[in-house]
Scaffold this motif. Sequence first.
Motif, short mmCIF file in Angstrom:
data_model
loop_
_atom_site.label_atom_id
_atom_site.label_comp_id
_atom_site.label_asym_id
_atom_site.label_seq_id
_atom_site.Cartn_x
_atom_site.Cartn_y
_atom_site.Cartn_z
N ARG A 1 6.71 -34.01 8.00
CA ARG A 1 7.40 -35.66 8.36
C ARG A 1 7.52 -35.81 10.05
NH1 ARG A 1 8.35 -39.06 3.37
NH2 ARG A 1 7.00 -38.31 1.89
N PHE A 2 8.43 -34.96 10.14
CA PHE A 2 8.36 -34.43 11.53
C PHE A 2 8.08 -34.42 12.61
CE2 PHE A 2 9.53 -32.28 15.12
CZ PHE A 2 11.02 -33.32 15.79
N ALA A 3 6.44 -33.81 11.94
CA ALA A 3 5.36 -33.25 12.93
C ALA A 3 4.23 -35.23 13.06
CB ALA A 3 4.23 -32.76 12.95
N LEU B 1 6.00 -36.59 15.69
CA LEU B 1 5.76 -37.12 16.73
C LEU B 1 3.77 -37.02 17.66
CD1 LEU B 1 6.25 -32.78 17.17
CD2 LEU B 1 7.24 -34.57 18.62
N GLU B 2 3.23 -37.34 16.39
CA GLU B 2 2.61 -37.61 16.58
C GLU B 2 1.85 -39.64 17.13
OE1 GLU B 2 -0.29 -34.49 14.23
OE2 GLU B 2 0.21 -36.25 13.00
N SER B 3 2.64 -39.50 16.70
CA SER B 3 3.48 -41.52 16.29
C SER B 3 3.14 -42.30 17.54
CB SER B 3 4.77 -41.66 15.84
OG SER B 3 5.17 -43.21 15.93
N LYS B 4 2.99 -42.99 17.52
CA LYS B 4 1.50 -43.53 18.99
C LYS B 4 2.28 -45.13 19.57
CE LYS B 4 -1.69 -41.27 20.18
NZ LYS B 4 -1.43 -39.53 20.53
N ALA B 5 3.64 -45.34 18.29
CA ALA B 5 4.57 -46.71 18.96
C ALA B 5 5.37 -46.09 19.93
CB ALA B 5 5.57 -46.64 17.80
N GLU C 1 14.13 -47.94 12.45
CA GLU C 1 13.48 -47.84 10.90
C GLU C 1 12.05 -47.44 10.95
OE1 GLU C 1 15.99 -51.28 12.64
OE2 GLU C 1 14.34 -50.22 13.66
N THR C 2 11.41 -46.73 12.19
CA THR C 2 10.69 -45.53 11.92
C THR C 2 10.88 -44.51 11.26
OG1 THR C 2 10.04 -46.39 14.09
CG2 THR C 2 9.03 -44.33 13.52
N VAL C 3 12.11 -43.90 11.52
CA VAL C 3 12.55 -42.41 11.16
C VAL C 3 13.14 -42.79 9.54
CG1 VAL C 3 14.48 -40.88 11.02
CG2 VAL C 3 13.69 -41.83 13.93
N GLU C 4 13.21 -44.00 8.61
CA GLU C 4 14.01 -43.85 7.98
C GLU C 4 12.48 -44.65 6.85
OE1 GLU C 4 18.39 -46.63 8.16
OE2 GLU C 4 15.88 -47.82 8.64
N ARG C 5 11.75 -44.46 7.42
CA ARG C 5 10.58 -44.92 6.99
C ARG C 5 9.29 -43.56 7.07
NH1 ARG C 5 9.77 -50.14 9.42
NH2 ARG C 5 7.66 -48.61 11.46
N MET C 6 9.61 -43.04 7.75
CA MET C 6 8.87 -41.79 7.58
C MET C 6 9.34 -40.07 6.34
SD MET C 6 6.35 -39.60 9.29
CE MET C 6 5.66 -41.41 10.67
N PHE C 7 10.77 -40.57 7.27
CA PHE C 7 11.81 -39.20 6.08
C PHE C 7 11.97 -40.60 5.04
CE2 PHE C 7 11.70 -37.39 10.33
CZ PHE C 7 11.21 -36.73 9.46
N ASN D 1 19.94 -37.11 12.68
CA ASN D 1 20.94 -37.32 13.39
C ASN D 1 20.33 -38.33 14.53
OD1 ASN D 1 21.91 -34.17 13.56
ND2 ASN D 1 23.31 -36.34 13.18
N PHE D 2 20.51 -39.53 14.83
CA PHE D 2 19.43 -41.00 15.56
C PHE D 2 21.06 -41.73 16.36
CE2 PHE D 2 18.26 -44.57 16.66
CZ PHE D 2 16.53 -44.62 17.06
#
Length: 266
Positions: free
Chosen positions: A74-76, A79-83, A89-95, A130-131
Amino acid sequence: MPHLSLRFALVGLALSAFAATAQAATASPGDIGPYSPAATCTEGVPEPATPFMTDRPPVRVAHCAYGRAELIERFARLLESKAPRLELETVERMFGLPPLVTSYPSRLSAWYDLKLRGGQGADEWIAFVNFRENYYPLDDSRPPRLTEGERPTRIDPDDHGSILFSLRLYEEAPKPGSPKCVPVSLLYDRALGSGWHDDTESSLPASHSTWKSVALRQGDKTYFPDVKTERYVAARTEIEAVCFKEGRIDQEPSKPEPPSGTGERP
């Protein structure tokens, strides 16, 4: 004839199963682990940050329905996100996290922390997410950038602060080749393949040391894979010799930060 038909049917099933297995094995080359978007983390009972910090307020805990390999996968994918911006909110959805609330309320800073538990048996893991979003310098005399509350929002939606996101496993660093080791080189290669470039040469060495952090750059974002080197560009052997323990992504603010002590015009 019925026996012959049955034989052809069995052969067909075997070939189909083989093809499905081959497709599954090659569907995502380079993936660190499986990815199940439906696997999420649920709120647990707050715990001490570590067994040695019982004097501090307990931290929120979430129990995740996936293993160590998927956590790092999920961390990888982050890294691949193009946002263009790394958002909470992206971190919450990804994990698959429950909604985070700030642990450090300020009109110039928002900090979010969460302790994660996942896996079972030998694959059990503990990690910290951590964010941070900060508007430097953190001087109370400066105009506010964030609203108040547990989930601050930007007063100006286009005014993004400095972002720091980290995922850190709470354990001793695994040894290469051990069952718990996910080589950092897998994330490094995934990052390079999605547009990051090695920028270690511009990374500053630690104080009184020639060692510096390996760094990858993509636009205004920097990824630190937690690898140290004395070179301008880390040798491949240095990257392959490290197992994932912590990954960090920094992003610069959308507006230049004012020099400290010079005041600021809103």
